[in-house]
Design an enzyme around this catalytic site. Structure first.
Site, PDB file in Angstrom:
ATOM      1  CE  LYS A 163      30.830  14.193  -8.213  1.00 38.49           C
ATOM      2  NZ  LYS A 163      31.363  13.386  -8.673  1.00 38.49           N
TER       3      LYS A 163
ATOM      4  CE1 TYR B 158      27.688  13.140  -5.886  1.00 35.02           C
ATOM      5  CE2 TYR B 158      26.134  15.348  -7.460  1.00 35.02           C
ATOM      6  CZ  TYR B 158      26.742  14.506  -7.519  1.00 35.02           C
ATOM      7  OH  TYR B 158      26.898  14.239  -8.753  1.00 35.02           O
TER       8      TYR B 158
END
Length: 181
Positions: free
Chosen positions: A148, A144
């Site tokens: 991001k 993640y």
């Protein structure tokens, strides 16, 4: 933003959470708002298009439907995202790649399709929804955080590439937000 001239806005993953809040704000400003969703349709005040952002064919079909209904997308909010948290030694390559494909590669895919018309119009706005985790990291979220933080590099490069055509590319990195995700 908004007000006197109604723009065509697309919010990916906009049926819930942060995406829905963004979509509602654009609608409140008088913009025409389309939302892509995978499983949960958006509220009826939005033009919803089912789309798997990991599929180029789905992305193209979604844009074609939006362009037919509203015209070319002028503002893109790339918000689609997933998590598949696990500590490094327990995280599968499939889970790592799946999160990167949905959160980062899909942003590339969606932006590439949106900017075709933005370049012709010589104007446009691209907004990536990232996360504070991109800057700080978080145990169990290597996939993640990588996806991001990749949005930051993508946005910086595209801002330099597209800025001369009056197309801005920016990133918003919220901290913890109370949503289903």
């Amino acid at each position: 933003m908004g007000g006197t001239v109604s723009r065509v806005v697309l919010v990916t993953g906009g049926a819930t959470g942060i995406g829905l809040a963004c979509a509602q704000r654009f609608l409140d400003l008088g913009d025409k708002v389309a939302i892509t969703y995978l499983s949960t349709p958006p509220p009826p005040q939005f033009f919803g298009v089912q789309c798997d952002v990991t599929s180029s064919a789905d992305v193209d079909a979604a844009f074609s439907a939006i362009e037919y209904h509203f015209g070319a997308v002028e503002v893109l909010v790339s918000n689609s995202g997933i998590t598949k948290d696990a500590l490094l030694l327990r995280m599968s390559e499939l889970d790592f790649a799946g999160v990167v494909d949905t959160n980062l590669t899909a942003a590339f895919r969606i932006t590439k399709r949106a900017t075709k018309n933005m370049l012709k119009a010589r104007t446009g706005r691209v907004i990536y929804i990232s996360s504070v985790v991109a800057l700080l990291g978080s145990a169990g979220q290597a996939n993640y955080a990588a996806s991001k933080s990749g949005l930051v590099g993508l946005a910086r490069s595209l801002a330099r590439e597209l800025g001369s055509r009056n197309i801005t590319v920016n990133v918003v990195a919220p901290g913890p937000v109370s949503t289903a995700m």
